[in-house]
Design a protein around this motif. Structure first.
Motif, PDB file in Angstrom:
ATOM      1  N   TYR A  85       0.833  -1.193   0.000  1.00 17.75           N
ATOM      2  CA  TYR A  85       0.000   0.000   0.000  1.00 17.75           C
ATOM      3  C   TYR A  85       0.870   1.246   0.000  1.00 17.75           C
ATOM      4  O   TYR A  85       1.995   1.241   0.478  1.00 17.75           O
ATOM      5  CB  TYR A  85      -0.992  -0.011   1.174  1.00 17.75           C
ATOM      6  N   SER A  86       0.324   2.297  -0.614  1.00 17.03           N
ATOM      7  CA  SER A  86       1.030   3.578  -0.652  1.00 17.03           C
ATOM      8  C   SER A  86       0.483   4.450   0.474  1.00 17.03           C
ATOM      9  O   SER A  86      -0.637   4.261   0.947  1.00 17.03           O
ATOM     10  CB  SER A  86       0.873   4.255  -2.009  1.00 17.03           C
ATOM     11  N   THR A  87       1.297   5.392   0.905  1.00 14.63           N
ATOM     12  CA  THR A  87       0.909   6.221   2.037  1.00 14.63           C
ATOM     13  C   THR A  87       0.920   7.696   1.670  1.00 14.63           C
ATOM     14  O   THR A  87       1.720   8.145   0.846  1.00 14.63           O
ATOM     15  CB  THR A  87       1.850   5.981   3.234  1.00 14.63           C
TER      16      THR A  87
ATOM     17  N   ALA B 277      -1.538  -0.131  -3.362  1.00 18.59           N
ATOM     18  CA  ALA B 277      -0.506   0.261  -4.319  1.00 18.59           C
ATOM     19  C   ALA B 277      -0.899  -0.121  -5.738  1.00 18.59           C
ATOM     20  O   ALA B 277      -1.626  -1.096  -5.953  1.00 18.59           O
ATOM     21  CB  ALA B 277       0.819  -0.404  -3.950  1.00 18.59           C
ATOM     22  N   ASN B 278      -0.387   0.617  -6.678  1.00 15.67           N
ATOM     23  CA  ASN B 278      -0.524   0.282  -8.089  1.00 15.67           C
ATOM     24  C   ASN B 278       0.213  -1.046  -8.298  1.00 15.67           C
ATOM     25  O   ASN B 278       1.388  -1.163  -7.949  1.00 15.67           O
ATOM     26  CB  ASN B 278       0.103   1.401  -8.922  1.00 15.67           C
TER      27      ASN B 278
ATOM     28  N   LYS C 290       1.367   9.306  -1.873  1.00 18.76           N
ATOM     29  CA  LYS C 290       2.630   9.186  -2.615  1.00 18.76           C
ATOM     30  C   LYS C 290       2.702   7.782  -3.194  1.00 18.76           C
ATOM     31  O   LYS C 290       2.941   6.818  -2.465  1.00 18.76           O
ATOM     32  CB  LYS C 290       3.813   9.485  -1.705  1.00 18.76           C
ATOM     33  N   GLU C 291       2.519   7.692  -4.503  1.00 18.37           N
ATOM     34  CA  GLU C 291       2.400   6.407  -5.192  1.00 18.37           C
ATOM     35  C   GLU C 291       3.579   5.467  -4.961  1.00 18.37           C
ATOM     36  O   GLU C 291       3.421   4.258  -4.929  1.00 18.37           O
ATOM     37  CB  GLU C 291       2.225   6.680  -6.690  1.00 18.37           C
ATOM     38  N   LYS C 292       4.775   6.029  -4.797  1.00 16.75           N
ATOM     39  CA  LYS C 292       5.961   5.179  -4.654  1.00 16.75           C
ATOM     40  C   LYS C 292       6.443   5.058  -3.212  1.00 16.75           C
ATOM     41  O   LYS C 292       7.458   4.433  -2.956  1.00 16.75           O
ATOM     42  CB  LYS C 292       7.079   5.693  -5.554  1.00 16.75           C
ATOM     43  N   GLU C 293       5.721   5.656  -2.276  1.00 17.99           N
ATOM     44  CA  GLU C 293       6.060   5.506  -0.859  1.00 17.99           C
ATOM     45  C   GLU C 293       5.231   4.349  -0.325  1.00 17.99           C
ATOM     46  O   GLU C 293       4.088   4.507   0.085  1.00 17.99           O
ATOM     47  CB  GLU C 293       5.758   6.796  -0.091  1.00 17.99           C
ATOM     48  N   LEU C 294       5.820   3.163  -0.364  1.00 17.10           N
ATOM     49  CA  LEU C 294       5.073   1.938  -0.097  1.00 17.10           C
ATOM     50  C   LEU C 294       5.407   1.322   1.253  1.00 17.10           C
ATOM     51  O   LEU C 294       6.495   1.522   1.799  1.00 17.10           O
ATOM     52  CB  LEU C 294       5.354   0.907  -1.187  1.00 17.10           C
TER      53      LEU C 294
ATOM     54  N   ALA D 242      -3.712   5.804   3.669  1.00 17.71           N
ATOM     55  CA  ALA D 242      -3.142   4.686   2.912  1.00 17.71           C
ATOM     56  C   ALA D 242      -4.127   4.275   1.838  1.00 17.71           C
ATOM     57  O   ALA D 242      -5.336   4.405   1.999  1.00 17.71           O
ATOM     58  CB  ALA D 242      -2.846   3.506   3.827  1.00 17.71           C
TER      59      ALA D 242
END
Length: 157
Positions: A50-52, A87-88, A55-59, A84
């Protein structure tokens, strides 16, 4: 061998590998493992990214029983964030080095904050993906937490 299995071996963590023929038509990878291997669904855990905070890349990684749904508010809190969302899948695959349905909490390309649902502590061993669809690794929740540098939290309702 997968990076997850290699890491467990390198760290000399007691574990057992379970394999089955994955059916690509299966709608739930985790429930397929339960059915194919004849396991208790409470001991089979899925790995979700999951992203937080938008921010798509802050997983971060959540490891929860396959028969539960991730509570995103609890997941955000575990990560010390306000929000949260799942995630993609393409980003999850790229960052972990694993394909969806075979993402393991162990041996990912990039170490991410990892949280394991606290129910895992009730069992002598739990099962998580070993890094490939159709392959599960069985180990103690404490050993998983040690290798993945994970913490235990309530992540499901």
């Amino acid at each position: 061998m997968t990076p997850a299995i290699n890491l467990a071996k390198k760290k000399k963590i007691p574990h057992t590998i379970h394999q089955y023929d994955h059916d690509p038509r299966s709608e739930s990878y985790g429930l397929e493992a339960v059915q194919r291997l004849g396991l208790d669904a409470n001991t089979v855990f899925k790995t979700l990214l999951y992203s937080t905070d938008g921010k798509e890349k802050e997983l971060a990684v959540a490891v929860i029983p396959v028969n539960c749904k991730l509570n995103l508010k609890f997941a955000a809190k575990a990560a010390g964030k306000k929000k949260a969302e799942m995630a993609n899948p393409d980003i999850a695959q790229k960052i972990t080095g694993y394909v969806v349905g075979g993402i393991s909490p162990l041996g990912q390309k990039k170490r991410l904050p990892t949280f394991i649902h606290e129910s895992a502590l009730q069992y002598d061993t739990i099962h998580v993906s070993a890094g490939r669809r159709g392959v599960e690794i069985e180990l103690s929740a404490n050993d998983l937490a040690s290798i993945a540098q994970a913490s235990f939290y309530c992540l499901c309702d």
